[in-house]
Design a protein around this motif. Sequence first.
Motif, PDB file in Angstrom:
ATOM      1  N   PHE A  48      -2.186 -31.387   4.682  1.00  0.00           N
ATOM      2  CA  PHE A  48      -0.766 -31.739   4.586  1.00  0.00           C
ATOM      3  C   PHE A  48      -0.455 -32.529   3.322  1.00  0.00           C
ATOM      4  O   PHE A  48       0.671 -32.563   2.857  1.00  0.00           O
ATOM      5  CB  PHE A  48      -0.318 -32.527   5.816  1.00  0.00           C
ATOM      6  CG  PHE A  48      -1.008 -33.863   5.941  1.00  0.00           C
ATOM      7  CD1 PHE A  48      -0.470 -35.004   5.353  1.00  0.00           C
ATOM      8  CD2 PHE A  48      -2.200 -33.977   6.644  1.00  0.00           C
ATOM      9  CE1 PHE A  48      -1.109 -36.217   5.458  1.00  0.00           C
ATOM     10  CE2 PHE A  48      -2.841 -35.190   6.752  1.00  0.00           C
ATOM     11  CZ  PHE A  48      -2.298 -36.324   6.156  1.00  0.00           C
ATOM     12  N   ASP A  49      -1.505 -33.148   2.729  1.00  0.00           N
ATOM     13  CA  ASP A  49      -1.325 -33.926   1.504  1.00  0.00           C
ATOM     14  C   ASP A  49      -1.470 -33.078   0.238  1.00  0.00           C
ATOM     15  O   ASP A  49      -1.368 -33.586  -0.872  1.00  0.00           O
ATOM     16  CB  ASP A  49      -2.320 -35.081   1.465  1.00  0.00           C
ATOM     17  CG  ASP A  49      -3.766 -34.624   1.543  1.00  0.00           C
ATOM     18  OD1 ASP A  49      -4.028 -33.401   1.653  1.00  0.00           O
ATOM     19  OD2 ASP A  49      -4.662 -35.487   1.499  1.00  0.00           O
ATOM     20  N   GLY A  50      -1.714 -31.773   0.393  1.00  0.00           N
ATOM     21  CA  GLY A  50      -1.860 -30.879  -0.743  1.00  0.00           C
ATOM     22  C   GLY A  50      -3.283 -30.776  -1.267  1.00  0.00           C
ATOM     23  O   GLY A  50      -3.572 -29.958  -2.134  1.00  0.00           O
ATOM     24  N   LEU A  51      -4.197 -31.589  -0.744  1.00  0.00           N
ATOM     25  CA  LEU A  51      -5.582 -31.576  -1.195  1.00  0.00           C
ATOM     26  C   LEU A  51      -6.301 -30.345  -0.644  1.00  0.00           C
ATOM     27  O   LEU A  51      -6.182 -30.022   0.541  1.00  0.00           O
ATOM     28  CB  LEU A  51      -6.289 -32.847  -0.727  1.00  0.00           C
ATOM     29  CG  LEU A  51      -7.677 -33.106  -1.275  1.00  0.00           C
ATOM     30  CD1 LEU A  51      -7.606 -33.380  -2.779  1.00  0.00           C
ATOM     31  CD2 LEU A  51      -8.297 -34.290  -0.565  1.00  0.00           C
ATOM     32  N   ILE A  52      -7.028 -29.664  -1.504  1.00  0.00           N
ATOM     33  CA  ILE A  52      -7.795 -28.485  -1.100  1.00  0.00           C
ATOM     34  C   ILE A  52      -9.268 -28.851  -1.051  1.00  0.00           C
ATOM     35  O   ILE A  52      -9.816 -29.407  -2.003  1.00  0.00           O
ATOM     36  CB  ILE A  52      -7.571 -27.315  -2.072  1.00  0.00           C
ATOM     37  CG1 ILE A  52      -6.126 -26.844  -1.982  1.00  0.00           C
ATOM     38  CG2 ILE A  52      -8.537 -26.173  -1.775  1.00  0.00           C
ATOM     39  CD1 ILE A  52      -5.774 -25.741  -2.962  1.00  0.00           C
ATOM     40  N   THR A  53      -9.887 -28.530   0.075  1.00  0.00           N
ATOM     41  CA  THR A  53     -11.316 -28.733   0.263  1.00  0.00           C
ATOM     42  C   THR A  53     -11.913 -27.393   0.667  1.00  0.00           C
ATOM     43  O   THR A  53     -11.264 -26.615   1.375  1.00  0.00           O
ATOM     44  CB  THR A  53     -11.581 -29.777   1.371  1.00  0.00           C
ATOM     45  OG1 THR A  53     -10.848 -30.952   1.081  1.00  0.00           O
ATOM     46  CG2 THR A  53     -13.057 -30.118   1.462  1.00  0.00           C
ATOM     47  N   SER A  54     -13.132 -27.120   0.222  1.00  0.00           N
ATOM     48  CA  SER A  54     -13.751 -25.831   0.546  1.00  0.00           C
ATOM     49  C   SER A  54     -15.240 -26.017   0.755  1.00  0.00           C
ATOM     50  O   SER A  54     -15.816 -27.038   0.397  1.00  0.00           O
ATOM     51  CB  SER A  54     -13.498 -24.832  -0.584  1.00  0.00           C
ATOM     52  OG  SER A  54     -14.103 -25.270  -1.786  1.00  0.00           O
ATOM     53  N   GLY A  55     -15.861 -25.006   1.336  1.00  0.00           N
ATOM     54  CA  GLY A  55     -17.298 -25.052   1.555  1.00  0.00           C
ATOM     55  C   GLY A  55     -17.772 -23.822   2.298  1.00  0.00           C
ATOM     56  O   GLY A  55     -17.053 -22.825   2.410  1.00  0.00           O
ATOM     57  N   THR A  56     -18.984 -23.908   2.797  1.00  0.00           N
ATOM     58  CA  THR A  56     -19.555 -22.857   3.635  1.00  0.00           C
ATOM     59  C   THR A  56     -20.166 -23.514   4.856  1.00  0.00           C
ATOM     60  O   THR A  56     -20.542 -24.695   4.826  1.00  0.00           O
ATOM     61  CB  THR A  56     -20.647 -22.048   2.903  1.00  0.00           C
ATOM     62  OG1 THR A  56     -21.715 -22.913   2.552  1.00  0.00           O
ATOM     63  CG2 THR A  56     -20.099 -21.367   1.661  1.00  0.00           C
TER      64      THR A  56
END
Length: 178
Positions: free
Chosen positions: A43-51
């Motif tokens: 909701f804060d616009g931060l993008i996190t990614s992983g596997t």
Amino acid sequence: MADLTLASADVGATPKMPMSAEPARTILALDLGTTTGWAIRGFDGLITSGTVSFKPGRYDGCGMRYLRFTNWLTEIDRLSGPIEAIYFEEVRRHAGTDAAHVFGGLLAVLTSWGELRGVPYQGVPVGTIKRHATGHGNANKQAMIDAARKRGFSPADDNEADAIAILLWAIETQGGLA
């Protein structure tokens, strides 16, 4: 149990997307498979990614990978959510029977999880994702990784790069409604 699978996830770069005046919707993007790539915009616009790996253990029953996936989805929703939309790579052909079975099982879990919680979900064709990320509908794995890196991300593998591409497609096209 879910904390263990989250702890084993490989977390990638977290570039921030430009913010608008209103808060961003929490969107989850998935490249479903034994090693599932994921990317989430909070909701804060931060993008996190992983596997995250859903490979069954030596003594696991056939359904354990799907129970772990359910627990993982619930934990992601609890930690980063509430998830307001889910996008996933819609694969129409698999190289092998086992991959097709795993995809189908994970998709069944994902869609039922979304239905139970009223979370909309949408499959995105592979060619659409690749074309949006690279300009070519038949881009190879390395091209997808390179495209994610050009956008400021550091994907560990093609699964994470695909999830990032799905998320960026959803954000930039409003989920195909643009």
